[in-house]
Every structure is written in structure tokens, then in C-alpha cells.
Design a protein around this motif. Structure first.
Motif, mmCIF file in Angstrom:
data_model
loop_
_atom_site.group_PDB
_atom_site.id
_atom_site.type_symbol
_atom_site.label_atom_id
_atom_site.label_comp_id
_atom_site.label_asym_id
_atom_site.label_seq_id
_atom_site.Cartn_x
_atom_site.Cartn_y
_atom_site.Cartn_z
ATOM 1 N N VAL A 137 -7.249 -17.098 6.237
ATOM 2 C CA VAL A 137 -5.855 -17.009 6.690
ATOM 3 C C VAL A 137 -4.959 -17.012 5.457
ATOM 4 N N GLU A 138 -4.077 -16.054 5.416
ATOM 5 C CA GLU A 138 -3.245 -15.923 4.213
ATOM 6 C C GLU A 138 -1.966 -16.746 4.324
ATOM 7 N N SER A 139 -1.370 -17.000 3.163
ATOM 8 C CA SER A 139 -0.063 -17.661 3.150
ATOM 9 C C SER A 139 0.985 -16.694 3.702
ATOM 10 N N PHE A 140 2.067 -17.248 4.211
ATOM 11 C CA PHE A 140 3.195 -16.477 4.754
ATOM 12 C C PHE A 140 2.779 -15.584 5.929
ATOM 13 N N ALA A 141 1.695 -15.958 6.636
ATOM 14 C CA ALA A 141 1.232 -15.114 7.742
ATOM 15 C C ALA A 141 1.592 -15.696 9.107
ATOM 16 N N ALA A 142 2.262 -16.854 9.110
ATOM 17 C CA ALA A 142 2.573 -17.505 10.392
ATOM 18 C C ALA A 142 3.527 -16.634 11.198
ATOM 19 N N PRO A 143 3.356 -16.617 12.528
ATOM 20 C CA PRO A 143 4.272 -15.821 13.351
ATOM 21 C C PRO A 143 5.696 -16.397 13.297
ATOM 22 N N ILE A 192 -9.856 -22.589 8.786
ATOM 23 C CA ILE A 192 -8.729 -21.780 8.297
ATOM 24 C C ILE A 192 -9.100 -21.143 6.949
ATOM 25 N N ILE A 193 -9.705 -21.956 6.078
ATOM 26 C CA ILE A 193 -10.066 -21.432 4.743
ATOM 27 C C ILE A 193 -11.154 -20.356 4.889
ATOM 28 N N ASP A 194 -12.160 -20.640 5.767
ATOM 29 C CA ASP A 194 -13.243 -19.662 5.965
ATOM 30 C C ASP A 194 -12.737 -18.367 6.590
ATOM 31 N N SER A 195 -11.693 -18.486 7.446
ATOM 32 C CA SER A 195 -11.178 -17.288 8.111
ATOM 33 C C SER A 195 -10.252 -16.477 7.211
ATOM 34 N N LEU A 227 -5.829 -14.607 13.667
ATOM 35 C CA LEU A 227 -5.671 -15.581 12.589
ATOM 36 C C LEU A 227 -4.373 -16.364 12.752
ATOM 37 N N GLU A 228 -3.412 -15.728 13.429
ATOM 38 C CA GLU A 228 -2.116 -16.395 13.618
ATOM 39 C C GLU A 228 -2.226 -17.591 14.559
ATOM 40 N N SER A 229 -3.291 -17.635 15.375
ATOM 41 C CA SER A 229 -3.371 -18.668 16.417
ATOM 42 C C SER A 229 -3.384 -20.068 15.810
ATOM 43 N N LEU A 230 -4.001 -20.219 14.651
ATOM 44 C CA LEU A 230 -4.077 -21.546 14.031
ATOM 45 C C LEU A 230 -2.695 -22.017 13.584
ATOM 46 N N SER A 231 -1.927 -21.097 13.000
ATOM 47 C CA SER A 231 -0.567 -21.462 12.593
ATOM 48 C C SER A 231 0.309 -21.730 13.804
ATOM 49 N N ALA A 232 0.053 -20.975 14.884
ATOM 50 C CA ALA A 232 0.883 -21.120 16.081
ATOM 51 C C ALA A 232 0.741 -22.508 16.697
ATOM 52 N N ALA A 261 2.446 -24.283 8.124
ATOM 53 C CA ALA A 261 2.440 -22.940 8.719
ATOM 54 C C ALA A 261 2.494 -21.860 7.635
ATOM 55 N N THR A 262 3.205 -22.141 6.555
ATOM 56 C CA THR A 262 3.386 -21.123 5.510
ATOM 57 C C THR A 262 2.179 -21.052 4.574
ATOM 58 N N TRP A 263 1.646 -22.211 4.196
ATOM 59 C CA TRP A 263 0.472 -22.243 3.293
ATOM 60 C C TRP A 263 -0.654 -23.017 3.985
ATOM 61 N N PRO A 264 -1.311 -22.408 4.966
ATOM 62 C CA PRO A 264 -2.269 -23.178 5.774
ATOM 63 C C PRO A 264 -3.621 -23.447 5.108
ATOM 64 N N ALA A 265 -3.984 -22.658 4.105
ATOM 65 C CA ALA A 265 -5.344 -22.766 3.559
ATOM 66 C C ALA A 265 -5.413 -23.776 2.415
ATOM 67 N N TRP A 266 -5.534 -25.060 2.759
ATOM 68 C CA TRP A 266 -5.686 -26.103 1.743
ATOM 69 C C TRP A 266 -6.561 -27.219 2.314
ATOM 70 N N ALA A 267 -7.637 -27.535 1.619
ATOM 71 C CA ALA A 267 -8.598 -28.520 2.139
ATOM 72 C C ALA A 267 -8.025 -29.933 2.169
ATOM 73 N N GLY A 268 -6.981 -30.180 1.375
ATOM 74 C CA GLY A 268 -6.423 -31.532 1.280
ATOM 75 C C GLY A 268 -5.580 -31.952 2.479
ATOM 76 N N TYR A 269 -5.310 -31.014 3.413
ATOM 77 C CA TYR A 269 -4.459 -31.363 4.556
ATOM 78 C C TYR A 269 -5.069 -32.464 5.427
ATOM 79 N N ALA A 270 -6.408 -32.483 5.529
ATOM 80 C CA ALA A 270 -7.043 -33.500 6.388
ATOM 81 C C ALA A 270 -6.660 -34.907 5.913
#
Lengths: 416, 179
Positions: free
Chosen positions: A257-263, A252-255, A192-197, A308-317
């Protein structure tokens, strides 16, 4: 006159020959004025003018020749790889390198043939890099090994700086970017960290841009500044472009991925890049342009930290579409303020790619095939018309007497 | 600085880099212990570097309950191997550091990729020797699943670094031919 003076004089005359032809085409000077300027630099006869203007062709053909030759050598080795004894295979990269560098050196410094000599140096660089990967193959090193890209970068940088080769520097930067991507992918593969990375890649783009700006501060390094800046922009825009689509965010949302999980590496990269951005701001002369540029880099880094800290938000696009077009607008504005046509063309290309993508994204499923292409074609022609009008207008403004003095001559070559 | 000195620096740095790759791996081959690891295959194709085979070793997945050593190892692991009666080497222990639980064993360095509890406790370990280059079009020559035992001969140095050397079928070297 020393060799260096002679070289600079030749380069100046060749550049002037190109610029004068361009000015004449754009109606800035008349035919007579063009001929007068060329006669002034000793190229009164048409064949001499032609010889001066063919310099770029020699460079282009020689560079393409070097790349094609390197590809041929690699394919020849690859085709007969298994039939060669290990010792011979290990020696081949060294032999290839020594030969290419030897010929390049002789052409540049014995026979005064800079353009062909530079092409042989590029050939040596390509053979070094392919040799590195071929050696790794002998020992069955993993194909995605990031260390190889890093080693290639380390080997190419001295050549780029000591022989003032911007194309080798571009190759080194491409390797460094591949290293960052490979490092992130292999380190966080299938996690799951790969997306933040991936954010690290965008941050690396900002770092390259800041390094470019630092280079401009020293006269001896200034010629590399644009290579870093354009490469950084390409890397940054490449990733921002990916983030303009819905799919990565939905994944990211489907997976879950939690907040504060970035490496931790993401924050380390952001911190180091922030230091570079601060350094270039501190060392450059203060101006509104520098403040805005630095603020933009800072905002991008802050956005990277937030994503990286709060990755799960649909509005980023939607947000990243805004960022993408804001960067494009920034490039056009920067080009206008600096009188640098390259930034304007680059920015407008970015806008074009962005608009085309959104058009395909939105209308592909809504319109029938023929209507999709017809409407798209009409829209593209309209956009091209509008962009060209705007572009010509901007360029015309640059040529006015009261426009700010250009930092780079309009129509100068692409920085590689 | 004269151009010839500049060229000497460039060539020196690049030769050093190439030699470091060569020397690092050659050290393992010269000083390493030979172990034989049983494999099961997957076969992709790398467009840049010709054909290679991605292999999964029997020791790529481990059951920590059946191994001595550390019960909850960290990311970097050292798997202790001992030769079995069939000639292949099996995992007998797993450690966080370069330590051994038994005599006559070899330590192989790896990175723990996953720990799954779906089918009991299972560790997936990557040793960096899972990709093996083979002659073009020769992947199908290895007789997997025909009652043969396919294995890879690997050199492992005292630091746990490994270099795969060749395929063995039923304990004998197997030459793959280009097609």
C-alpha cells in the motif's frame, strides 16, 4: 402534582433506595441511617424498600422480554417466510410495529406503567428494524447493503429523542456504526484502499464522543451525552485494539500500500469530526479538563490522518499499544476528576483486556500449555488485586469531603 | 408536544422509511422490462436472513473489446442488453451514462469492480442483484451442470434499477422447495 412530577419523584425514590443500600454496603452509613433515610422517603417498612429496589429488575426483565419476543417474531416469520404471500409479508412489519407501539403508548400514558411501556417501544423499534431487513429480503437487496443500516438509524433516532429512550439511542448508534463499517467495506472491498478506509471507523468513534459532549451543553439533551460518549469510546477502542496487533500492519506492508493512497472520504471524515471537536471546545466552559480532552481528540484525529496517509510502517503496532493504554489511563483519570465510577471501571476493564491480550500474544507460543495458564492465572489474580486496591483507593478519595463534587452520583446506573 | 403527537411522528417516519424501500423496488417491478440473465452459482449461507444464493451472471464479466459504447467506462456503468435467440439477454454495449447504441435493448445499471488485463481486457461489474434469497436448504435443487440452462428473471426499470424475481431452468419457472 403533575404526571411528570410524579414520575420524577418515583424515579428519585427508586434511585435513592439503590444508592442508600450501596452506601450502607460500603460502610459510608450505618444500618440505622439507612433505615432513617428510607423512612424519610416514605419507605419505612421493609416490603416497601424491597418494592422500590425491584424497579430495576422490572426494567431489566421487560427489556429482555422485548428483545426475546422480537427475536421470536423474526424467527417465526423467517421459518414461514416462503409460505406467505408477498402482500402479507409486506404488511407484517407494519402490523407488528403498530401493535407494539400501541400497547407501549397505552401502558405508558393510560396505565402509568413506564417501565413495561418503554419495553414495548423498544419492541416496536426492533420490529421496525427487522421489518426493514425483511422487506429488503423480499426484493433480494444485497445482504451487505449499507443503506439499510442508515435507514434504520434514521427511523430510530426520532423514537429515541421524542420518548427519551437511551436504549433506543444506543440501538440507533449501533446501526449508524454498522452503516459506516458496511459503507467502507462495500465501497473499498478487496482494494488496497480498504485498509486506509477503516480509519474512518475510528474517526467516527471520535465524532460520537464529540457529539456526546455537545449534548451535555443543553439540559434537555444532557441525558444522552453519556450514551454517545461511551459508544464513541467503544467504537474508537475497538479499532485501536485491532491496530495494536502486528498483523494488519504486516499485511499493509506486504500488500505494498502506497503513501498518499487513502480515499478522499478519510480526509473528509477527519475534517468533519475536527469541526465537531472544535465546536464542543468552543461552546463548553473553558477548563484544563476541557483543553486536555479536546487536545486528546485532536491528537487522535491527527494520528488518523498520518496513518491514512503513510500506512506502511511496522512501528504502528507499538504506537497503537501506547494509544490504547493512554486512552484507558485517560478514562480512569477523567472518572477520578469527575467523581464518576463508571469511567474508572470502564478504563480499568480496558486496561485488563489490553494486558490479557498482550500476555496471550507474547507468551502463547513461548510457554507450555499448563505453564501458560498457571502463570496467566497468577498474573491475573495479581493484576486484579492491584486494580481493586487502586480502585478502592480512588473511590475512597472521591468520598472525602475535599474531593471535587461528583458530576454523576457514584454507583449510578450504566447510561442506557 | 403531546405524547400522541410524538408517537405519530415516530410511526410516520418509520412507515415512510419502510414504504420508501417497498415503493422503490415495487416501482421497478411494476414498470420494468423483463430480462432473463444466464447464471453460474456460488452458494454461501447468511445466518441472519436464512439461505441465499450468490450468483454470477454471464454479464458479470465483460470484454470491452467486444462491446459497443465507451471503451474506458467509469465506476458507474450502464450495460446495454439485447435478447439472444436462446431467450437470455446478452451485453451488447457499455456506457458511462444512460445512453443506447442499439434499438430494442434494455439498460442495466451496475458498478465496475475491477478491470483485469490478465486474460485479455476484462471488466467485472456488480449489478446489486447477485444475492437471491431462496427457501432454506433448497440451494442444491437447481440443476447446474446437468445440461440445463439456469437463468434468473429480472425486472429492469427505465433508470437501470433491477429486481431479481425468480429462477428459470431451460426457460421455465423453477420453484425451489424448503427442505
Amino acid at each position: 402534582m403533575t404526571d411528570t412530577d410524579g414520575m420524577e419523584e418515583r424515579e428519585y425514590r427508586e434511585r435513592l433506595a439503590h444508592d442508600v443500600a450501596r452506601w450502607q454496603r460500603e460502610g459510608l452509613i450505618s444500618n440505622e441511617q439507612e433505615r432513617g433515610i428510607m423512612a424519610r422517603i416514605g419507605a419505612g417498612e421493609p416490603r416497601l424498600v424491597g418494592a422500590l429496589r425491584l424497579g430495576w429488575l422490572v426494567s431489566a426483565v421487560a427489556l429482555i422480554g422485548a428483545i426475546v419476543l422480537a427475536a421470536g417474531v423474526v424467527l417465526l416469520f423467517a421459518a414461514n417466510w416462503q409460505a406467505m404471500p408477498d402482500g402479507f409479508r409486506a404488511a407484517l412489519p407494519f402490523l407488528g410495529m403498530f401493535t407494539a407501539y400501541g400497547i407501549g403508548y397505552a401502558l405508558m400514558f393510560r396505565y402509568d406503567m413506564q417501565r413495561i411501556g418503554s419495553a414495548f417501544l423498544l419492541l416496536g423499534a426492533l420490529l421496525f428494524e427487522s421489518g426493514l431487513f425483511l422487506l429488503a429480503q423480499i426484493y433480494n437487496m444485497p445482504v451487505e447493503s449499507p443503506a439499510l443500516w442508515l435507514l434504520a438509524t434514521a427511523g430510530l433516532l426520532p423514537l429515541a429523542y421524542l420518548f427519551e429512550s437511551r436504549i433506543v439511542l444506543l440501538l440507533a448508534i449501533a446501526n449508524a456504526t454498522s452503516w459506516v463499517i458496511a459503507e467502507m467495506v462495500t465501497r473499498y472491498q478487496d482494494s488496497l484502499e480498504s485498509l486506509s478506509a477503516l480509519v474512518v471507523v475510528a474517526v467516527f468513534g471520535v465524532a460520537l464522543y464529540a457529539i456526546g459532549r455537545l449534548h451535555v451543553l443543553r439540559t434537555s439533551l444532557a441525558r444522552y451525552g453519556d450514551v454517545y460518549a461511551f459508544s464513541g469510546l467503544l467504537v474508537l477502542l475497538g479499532l485501536v485494539y485491532v491496530f495494536t496487533f502486528d498483523e494488519p500492519w504486516r499485511e499493509i506492508i506486504d500488500s505494498s500500500v502506497e503513501s498518499f493512497a487513502a480515499p478522499r472520504i478519510v480526509y473528509v471524515a477527519i475534517g468533519l469530526t475536527a469541526a465537531l471537536v472544535a465546536a464542543q471546545w468552543w461552546l463548553r466552559e473553558r477548563s484544563t479538563e476541557v483543553h486536555i480532552e479536546t487536545a486528546a481528540q485532536g491528537a487522535l484525529l491527527a494520528l488518523a490522518a498520518i496513518v491514512a496517509t503513510w500506512p506502511a510502517w511496522a512501528g504502528y503496532a507499538v504506537l497503537f499499544n501506547g494509544v490504547y493504554f493512554a486512552i484507558a489511563a485517560g478514562l480512569v483519570t477523567y472518572g477520578y476528576l469527575r467523581g464518576d465510577e463508571r469511567y474508572i471501571n470502564f478504563g480499568l476493564t480496558v486496561v485488563g483486556v489490553g494486558l490479557l491480550t498482550r500476555y496471550v500474544d507474547v507468551f502463547w507460543s513461548l510457554l507450555a500449555g499448563s505453564a501458560f495458564f498457571m502463570v496467566g492465572g497468577v498474573l491475573l489474580l495479581a493484576v486484579a488485586f492491584g486494580v481493586e486496591r487502586g480502585r478502592r483507593g480512588l473511590i475512597a478519595t472521591m468520598n472525602d469531603d475535599d474531593a471535587p463534587p461528583p458530576a454523576h452520583p457514584v454507583g449510578s446506573e450504566v447510561p442506557v | 408536544m403531546t405524547p400522541i403527537r410524538k408517537l405519530a411522528i415516530v410511526v410516520g417516519v418509520q412507515v415512510l422509511i419502510l414504504l420508501s424501500v417497498l415503493g422503490f423496488k415495487q416501482y421497478t417491478i411494476w414498470t420494468g422490462e423483463t430480462v432473463v440473465l444466464a447464471v453460474a452459482p456460488v452458494d454461501p449461507r447468511d445466518l441472519i436472513r436464512g439461505d441465499y444464493m450468490t450468483v454470477q451472471y454471464d454479464i458479470s464479466t465483460l470484454d470491452p473489446d467486444k462491446l459497443a459504447g465507451d471503451e474506458y467506462p467509469s465506476d458507474r456503468v450502464y450495460v446495454e442488453l439485447r435478447e439472444s435467440e436462446g431467450g437470455t439477454w446478452d451485453a451488447v454495449a457499455i456506457h458511462d451514462g444512460r445512453e443506447r447504441s442499439f434499438d430494442d435493448t434494455v439498460l442495466l445499471k451496475g458498478d465496475m469492480k475491477y478491470r483485469s488485463f490478465r486474460n485479455g481486457d476484462e471488466l467485472t461489474v456488480d449489478y446489486g442483484i447477485e444475492e437471491i434469497f431462496i427457501p432454506e436448504g433448497s440451494g442444491s435443487q437447481l440443476p447446474f451442470g446437468d445440461g440445463h440452462t439456469v437463468a434468473v428473471e429480472v425486472k429492469v426499470d427505465r433508470f437501470g434499477n433491477a429486481v431479481p424475481r425468480r429462477f428459470l431452468v431451460d426457460g421455465e419457472p423453477f420453484e425451489l422447495e424448503r427442505r
